[in-house]
Design a protein around this motif. Structure first.
Motif, PDB file in Angstrom:
ATOM      1  N   ARG A  15      82.493 -19.892  25.584  1.00 43.53           N
ATOM      2  CA  ARG A  15      81.182 -19.471  26.062  1.00 43.53           C
ATOM      3  C   ARG A  15      81.251 -18.889  27.470  1.00 43.53           C
ATOM      4  N   GLY A  16      80.526 -17.804  27.652  1.00 42.51           N
ATOM      5  CA  GLY A  16      80.319 -17.317  28.998  1.00 42.51           C
ATOM      6  C   GLY A  16      79.354 -18.231  29.736  1.00 42.51           C
ATOM      7  N   ARG A  74      75.498 -19.566  17.565  1.00 42.32           N
ATOM      8  CA  ARG A  74      76.626 -20.184  18.243  1.00 42.32           C
ATOM      9  C   ARG A  74      77.650 -20.675  17.219  1.00 42.32           C
ATOM     10  N   TYR A 111      75.461 -13.464  33.685  1.00 40.05           N
ATOM     11  CA  TYR A 111      76.398 -13.957  32.668  1.00 40.05           C
ATOM     12  C   TYR A 111      77.806 -13.573  33.088  1.00 40.05           C
ATOM     13  N   ASP A 158      79.550 -13.301  23.367  1.00 38.10           N
ATOM     14  CA  ASP A 158      80.635 -14.279  23.202  1.00 38.10           C
ATOM     15  C   ASP A 158      81.337 -14.081  21.864  1.00 38.10           C
ATOM     16  N   THR A 215      75.241 -15.197  23.521  1.00 37.29           N
ATOM     17  CA  THR A 215      75.954 -15.690  22.339  1.00 37.29           C
ATOM     18  C   THR A 215      76.518 -14.539  21.529  1.00 37.29           C
ATOM     19  N   PRO A 231      81.649 -13.680  31.721  1.00 38.66           N
ATOM     20  CA  PRO A 231      82.343 -13.876  30.444  1.00 38.66           C
ATOM     21  C   PRO A 231      83.381 -14.985  30.551  1.00 38.66           C
ATOM     22  N   PRO A 232      83.816 -15.532  29.409  1.00 44.22           N
ATOM     23  CA  PRO A 232      84.757 -16.665  29.424  1.00 44.22           C
ATOM     24  C   PRO A 232      86.207 -16.220  29.608  1.00 44.22           C
TER      25      PRO A 232
END
Length: 350
Positions: free
Chosen positions: A121-122, A115, A145, A175, A172, A147-148
């Motif tokens: 972060r998603g 990270r 999940y 991301d 991670t 996505p962001p």
């Protein structure tokens, strides 16, 4: 080779194995002999004995690729595992034990699974899906999940989802790749395997194909902003390792209008000389073209099937990339190599 005192001093100072170029030297101090087994044998055959070079000191040297990741175990004469006192690096072997591990000098673990502060972060949510007898048990765990970034986006279905969540840290990793502009945003569905029934579910099972299509996809479409396969056929992808890699390819061969993309890591396409049905399906002509990315460790017996399958797929119009890495059949190796496949299958827009 160093003299006896130097060997022991180096082992205590540097840790083992001792690395000199392409040579790894394993060192053991004790009154009785020990044996070595690991990725370099694909964990098959007779363990290699260490040789006594002095009172209570045993060694074994192996030539290995300089970029290799290697897991191994030391065994006593009865085959019981022993802790290597000179190596504190360990990896979960997936069978209730740990292996000692190391990188050769030109290899290194990926930092993408770590990270990074400031990277968006998603969001991961956890669900239970009714199986309706398409899979073992009444319900199956699926993690989603998002996505962001806003959708719609492609979906990546991940087999052995718990391992890719915990051991690969795939959310991670994705991301970080998205933040670095190395891949387009994707959504993911992490599907738990059937435990003791995993081999049955992942050896080209029509029931598993039905479960993914009717229940996992339904959940993903309900909870995530996805591209529409009616407008963009084959936009989604499926990922798996070992038997999961076999099942990933089989799923795409059966549902190419949904899963036009495949990531297979050390796919078990041929086991003990028996080719799976994916070889027969690869020979079919007139099928929607798939984009397949495959990798396999150079130490693995599975490498034969992974090398023979791509030409068959290419001959019938599919796009295939096959890459070999210096390592064996384990998640740290798969994690370190997976970004290459994600970048190819999901290149950034433009």
């Amino acid at each position: 080779m160093d003299d006896i005192r130097t060997l022991e001093a180096r082992a205590r100072r540097e840790g083992t194995p001792l690395i000199d170029g392409d040579t790894a030297t394993f060192v053991w101090k004790g009154s009785r002999p020990v044996f070595l087994q690991g990725d370099f044998q694909d964990w098959r055959g007779t363990p290699l004995p260490l040789e006594r070079v002095g009172r209570g000191l045993w060694v074994r040297s192996l030539a290995l690729p300089e970029d290799a990741y290697v897991e191994y175990a030391l065994l006593d004469a009865k085959g019981r595992r022993l802790r290597d006192p000179f190596n504190e690096r360990h990896s979960d072997n997936g069978f209730g034990d740990v292996n000692a591990c190391f990188w050769m000098p030109k290899g290194e673990a990926t930092a993408l699974g770590q990270r990074v502060r400031g990277v968006p972060r998603g969001r991961v949510t956890r669900h239970q899906v009714e199986t309706h007898q398409w899979a073992v048990g009444r319900k199956r765990a699926v993690a989603l999940y998002a996505p962001p970034v806003p959708g719609p986006v492609p979906l990546l279905v991940v087999l052995d989802g718990d391992d890719y969540l915990r051991r690969v840290q795939l959310p991670t990793l994705v991301d970080n790749l998205i933040a670095q502009g190395r891949m387009r945003p994707v959504a993911m569905a992490f599907v738990s395997n059937g435990g003791p029934a995993r081999a049955v579910e992942y050896t080209c099972s029509e029931a598993t194909v039905g479960f993914l299509e009717q229940h996992v996809l339904s959940l993903a479409r309900e909870r995530l902003s996805l591209l529409d396969t009616r407008r963009t056929p084959g936009v989604h992808a499926v990922l798996g390792a070992s038997l999961g890699g076999l099942m990933a390819l089989y799923t795409a061969q059966r549902l190419p209008h949904v899963f036009g993309h495949v990531l297979s890591q050390s796919g078990a396409f041929s086991i003990d000389g028996n080719d799976m049905v994916v070889f027969d399906l690869a020979r079919r002509t007139g099928q929607p073209p798939l984009h397949v990315w495959m990798d396999c460790g150079r130490f693995e017996a599975l490498v034969d099937g992974n090398q023979r399958l791509p030409p068959l797929l290419q001959a019938t119009g599919h796009r295939v990339t096959y890459e070999a890495y210096s390592g064996g059949h384990n998640y740290p190796a798969w994690q370190s190599h997976l970004s290459r496949g994600l970048e190819e299958i999901f290149p950034p827009a433009g």
